[in-house]
Enzyme design. Structure first.
Site, mmCIF file in Angstrom:
data_model
loop_
_atom_site.group_PDB
_atom_site.id
_atom_site.type_symbol
_atom_site.label_atom_id
_atom_site.label_comp_id
_atom_site.label_asym_id
_atom_site.label_seq_id
_atom_site.Cartn_x
_atom_site.Cartn_y
_atom_site.Cartn_z
ATOM 1 N N ASP A 72 0.870 -1.163 0.000
ATOM 2 C CA ASP A 72 0.000 0.000 0.000
ATOM 3 C C ASP A 72 0.918 1.227 0.000
ATOM 4 O O ASP A 72 2.114 1.110 0.291
ATOM 5 C CB ASP A 72 -0.889 -0.036 1.250
ATOM 6 C CG ASP A 72 -1.618 1.266 1.479
ATOM 7 O OD1 ASP A 72 -2.353 1.696 0.571
ATOM 8 O OD2 ASP A 72 -1.427 1.864 2.550
ATOM 9 N N ASP B 161 -0.192 5.164 0.954
ATOM 10 C CA ASP B 161 -0.462 6.105 2.048
ATOM 11 C C ASP B 161 -0.606 5.364 3.374
ATOM 12 O O ASP B 161 -1.454 4.487 3.518
ATOM 13 C CB ASP B 161 -1.749 6.880 1.764
ATOM 14 C CG ASP B 161 -1.640 7.719 0.500
ATOM 15 O OD1 ASP B 161 -0.709 8.521 0.401
ATOM 16 O OD2 ASP B 161 -2.501 7.549 -0.390
#
Length: 208
Positions: free
Chosen positions: A12, A14
């Site tokens: 991922d 953020d």
């Protein structure tokens, strides 16, 4: 170098690679204010980081109709772009990220991204940190359904020619862990991000 079985390691963005919460929270607040709405609670905003923008906004404003959701999404994008162009823009990598990537690299290992960002925003982030060449497959909100739908991981595995047993997702939210479960891959929780480690464990994280 850490020994492991994975051929495709997805991250991922953020809350996992970069600490972007301040930009996201501020851009959401400005978007709400631009439409004379009371800005959302920062904690609530951090809880939806990782979802596709429209899905995140709908979670923050469940009473909004489609027109208002579209206006809020457009306002957020406008504010986020302005923030990236600002001289004060700062989305630092979390400490130890570069070292961690080096430690889990090896022969036959490929890295990818699965993120709620759009492709333009992701390119900006990776270029800012000199990581564009490191990540081979980029799965973004404008190419797949929102997490926790497994589409991003399915697309990444198809692109790289690997199976779920050779794939792992590293992410900081329960959405990431649920997506990994839905795709049949391993999921490792990044406990330094925006969801609590207990949330990650409950969602299926194998480690924190």
């Amino acid at each position: 170098m850490v020994s492991h079985r994975f051929k495709l390691i997805m991250f991922d963005c953020d809350g996992t690679l970069v600490d972007s919460q301040h930009t996201i929270v501020a851009s959401m607040a400005l978007a709400w204010r631009s439409l004379d709405l009371q800005e959302p609670d920062p904690t609530a905003v951090r809880r939806v980081v990782g979802l596709t923008l429209e899905t995140a906004i709908a979670a923050l404003h469940p009473d909004a109709d489609e027109l208002l959701l579209a206006k809020l999404a457009a306002a957020f994008r406008r504010e986020a772009v302005a923030a990236r162009q600002s001289a004060t823009y700062h989305e630092p990598l979390f400490p130890g990220i570069r070292e961690a990537i080096e430690a889990i690299d090896g022969p036959g290992v490929a890295f990818g991204i699965a993120t709620g960002k759009n492709l333009r925003g992701l390119h900006h982030t990776l270029e800012a940190h000199g990581l564009s060449e490191r990540f081979i497959t980029l799965q973004t909100a404008d190419r797949a359904p929102s997490k926790p739908h497994p589409g991003m991981l399915h697309q990444a595995m198809a692109e790289m020619g690997v199976d779920p047993g050779s794939t792992v997702l590293i992410g900081d939210t329960s959405f990431d862990m649920e997506m990994a479960h839905n795709a049949g891959t391993a999921g490792i929780g990044a406990g330094w991000g925006y969801h609590e480690p207990l949330d990650l464990t409950r969602a299926g994280s194998r480690a924190g």
